[in-house]
Design an enzyme around this catalytic site. Structure first.
Site, PDB file in Angstrom:
ATOM      1  N   SER A 186       0.842  -1.189   0.000  1.00 38.73           N
ATOM      2  CA  SER A 186       0.000   0.000   0.000  1.00 38.73           C
ATOM      3  C   SER A 186       0.888   1.253   0.000  1.00 38.73           C
ATOM      4  O   SER A 186       1.716   1.421  -0.891  1.00 38.73           O
ATOM      5  CB  SER A 186      -0.968  -0.044   1.180  1.00 38.73           C
ATOM      6  OG  SER A 186      -1.975   0.934   1.037  1.00 38.73           O
ATOM      7  N   HIS A 236      -7.939  -5.242  -0.622  1.00 40.07           N
ATOM      8  CA  HIS A 236      -6.729  -4.590  -0.136  1.00 40.07           C
ATOM      9  C   HIS A 236      -6.302  -5.205   1.196  1.00 40.07           C
ATOM     10  O   HIS A 236      -7.121  -5.410   2.086  1.00 40.07           O
ATOM     11  CB  HIS A 236      -7.019  -3.097   0.048  1.00 40.07           C
ATOM     12  CG  HIS A 236      -5.807  -2.246   0.200  1.00 40.07           C
ATOM     13  ND1 HIS A 236      -4.788  -2.237  -0.718  1.00 40.07           N
ATOM     14  CD2 HIS A 236      -5.458  -1.359   1.165  1.00 40.07           C
ATOM     15  CE1 HIS A 236      -3.858  -1.378  -0.334  1.00 40.07           C
ATOM     16  NE2 HIS A 236      -4.230  -0.832   0.805  1.00 40.07           N
ATOM     17  N   GLU A 291      -8.852  -4.049  -4.803  1.00 36.98           N
ATOM     18  CA  GLU A 291      -8.167  -3.287  -3.754  1.00 36.98           C
ATOM     19  C   GLU A 291      -9.139  -2.399  -2.995  1.00 36.98           C
ATOM     20  O   GLU A 291      -9.079  -2.273  -1.776  1.00 36.98           O
ATOM     21  CB  GLU A 291      -7.065  -2.423  -4.370  1.00 36.98           C
ATOM     22  CG  GLU A 291      -5.964  -3.190  -5.076  1.00 36.98           C
ATOM     23  CD  GLU A 291      -4.928  -3.737  -4.110  1.00 36.98           C
ATOM     24  OE1 GLU A 291      -5.106  -3.589  -2.892  1.00 36.98           O
ATOM     25  OE2 GLU A 291      -3.931  -4.308  -4.591  1.00 36.98           O
TER      26      GLU A 291
END
Length: 503
Positions: free
Chosen positions: A196, A416, A324
């Protein structure tokens, strides 16, 4: 974690002084590793150092206890998010956690330096998911680092150095170069990795001239770039100062308490974006706080730097998950259900031709409803298109790409952070079942972790390099074998061109 008897605990001499860690398992036994936690790589960023560049720690002579995690830049109880990342109070927040299977000089093991995510405003290196035991099992030393978050790390302040958090990353990597050999690592075999915002940090460092001598490979998972324009960063700082009623110079900002800055940074970062559409629009405009294109430390945007050949001598492994960004159940999702998909997408993509092309390419999601379509759009815009753009920017440089496609039975998505415990092969760890369900596929974790270890150790993950035609990437999580080589249109730059405004 069990603290070993001081007489048998591992002691390592760092450049600043000796540290005592903890053995997990009997030294020399299969799977045994040593943990050294909370070692400062810089002095506490408080007082006069609060908005300063990191300063090396003062040396010590007595053996320093390193059996508990150090203070974190993340403050308060963030609650259990997608990744368990606890906050730990204290001033000395710039520290490293070192995990090694053989903490003796001369072992010369490959090293993974892990940079946590959290949108550059949250996250913690003390997550149980970031424990290095599985990488240690496979002969890799892991170093997890902290860095200043949010406005403290990235706010563009008159009278203070820009990109203080980026300077923290550099200071941590300098610490690794100076000290990791004492923990059994090889400073000539350092891979930087992150997920991330941490993946964005990896790409930022890969494109930085100043950082090139500090690492030798890069692993970027679900990367979210900063690349904040300088004028926008300055506007956000000015707004924060106005909200606080102080001058935007470092002296005025330093008069604010840490709590007050944290209270205001969200408002200043949004610059007036409100409601569901505003929040989604802000996502496609980029993270509010993050590395700033300041013209000095970061003279150009990351993709431009990669296109110019910076970091081209270093292997890069990068990829993203299919979902995500998936809107969770709640008021925002309920409200969006009543907005027609094409109208909602128009709030994010103003170009009619591109909007039509995207809707045509995602007809199934249009029928699934507005939340599904917008979630995929943000996923494509922020994460998946970056994989293609970064890989294409590197031309003939050694680059490998992957796609994570395993959908959790809990959420129905390959979402995610879901892939992190697979990369770390820690499916038995705290909170993992909350994201994966009770029986996640161990074969998938074995394959992904093995690919990471091979990349860190040998400089390649085991499949063909990126190229813009079939067979350029690896698909994790599809089919009975769980992994396979594949060709996927959504990772093609040409497929995005005309469907997404490439930033």
């Amino acid at each position: 974690m069990t603290v070993a008897n001081p007489d048998t605990a591992p002691v390592v001499e760092t450049a600043a002084g000796p540290v005592r860690g903890t053995w997990r398992g009997a030294p020399g036994s299969a799977g045994a590793s040593a943990a050294f936690l909370g070692i400062p790589f810089a002095q506490a960023p408080v007082g006069a150092l609060r908005f300063a560049a990191p300063v090396p720690p003062a040396p010590w002579s007595e053996v320093r206890d390193a059996t508990a995690y150090g203070a974190t830049p993340q403050r308060g109880d963030m609650g259990k998010t997608l990744i368990p990342e606890p906050s730990i109070p204290g001033d000395s927040t710039l520290n490293v956690n070192v995990f090694s299977p053989d903490p003796t000089p001369g072992a010369a093991l490959p090293v993974l330096v892990w940079i946590h995510g959290g949108g550059f405003i949250a996250g913690s290196p003390s997550s149980p998911w970031y424990d290095g035991r599985t990488f240690n099992r496979d002969g890799v030393v892991l170093v997890a680092v902290s860095y200043r978050l949010g406005f403290d790390g990235f706010g563009e302040i008159d009278g203070a150095p820009s990109n203080r958090a980026v300077l923290d990353w550099i200071a941590a990597l300098e610490w690794v170069q100076q000290n990791v050999a004492a923990f059994g690592g090889d400073p000539a075999r350092v891979t930087i990795g992150g997920q991330s915002a941490g993946g964005g940090a990896v790409l930022t460092l890969l494109g930085m001239e100043r950082a090139q001598h500090l690492f030798h490979g890069a692993l970027a998972i679900s990367s979210a770039l900063g690349d904040v324009p300088l004028d926008l960063a300055q506007q956000r700082t000015q707004l924060l100062a106005e909200l606080a009623g102080v001058d935007a110079h470092v002296d005025g900002i330093r008069s604010l308490t840490e709590e007050r800055v944290h209270e205001l940074q969200g408002k200043a970062g949004s610059l007036g974006a409100h409601g569901p559409a505003g929040a989604l629009t802000q996502l496609t405009q980029g993270l509010p706080w993050g590395p700033t294109i300041d013209g000095e430390l970061l003279p150009q945007r990351t993709i431009e730097a990669l296109r110019a050949g910076i970091g081209a001598d270093k292997p890069l492994l990068l990829g993203a998950a299919d979902d995500e960004f998936a809107l969770p159940a709640g008021p925002i999702r309920q409200k969006l259900r009543w907005v027609p998909p094409r109208i909602a997408l128009g709030q994010l993509q103003k170009d009619r031709a591109r909007r039509r092309a995207y809707v045509h390419a995602n007809r199934a999601l249009v029928h699934a409803g507005t939340p599904a379509l917008l979630g995929r759009y943000v996923t494509d815009y922020v994460f998946r298109s970056l994989v293609a753009r970064a890989a294409e920017a590197r031309k003939d440089a050694p680059t490998w790409a992957y796609r994570f496609a395993w959908a959790s039975p809990v959420t129905g998505h390959a979402s995610h952070c879901l892939d992190v415990p697979f990369w770390f092969d820690c499916l038995d760890d705290t909170f993992v079942a909350d994201q994966t369900g009770d029986n996640p596929p161990q074969a998938l974790a074995t394959a992904m972790h093995a690919a990471a270890v091979r990349f860190i150790t040998d400089g390649e993950p085991g499949w063909a390099r990126w190229r813009s035609d079939p067979g350029y990437t690896r698909d994790f999580g599809v089919g009975p074998a769980e992994t396979s080589d594949y060709s996927a249109e959504q990772f093609s730059v040409d497929a995005y061109d005309g469907a997404l405004p490439l930033i």
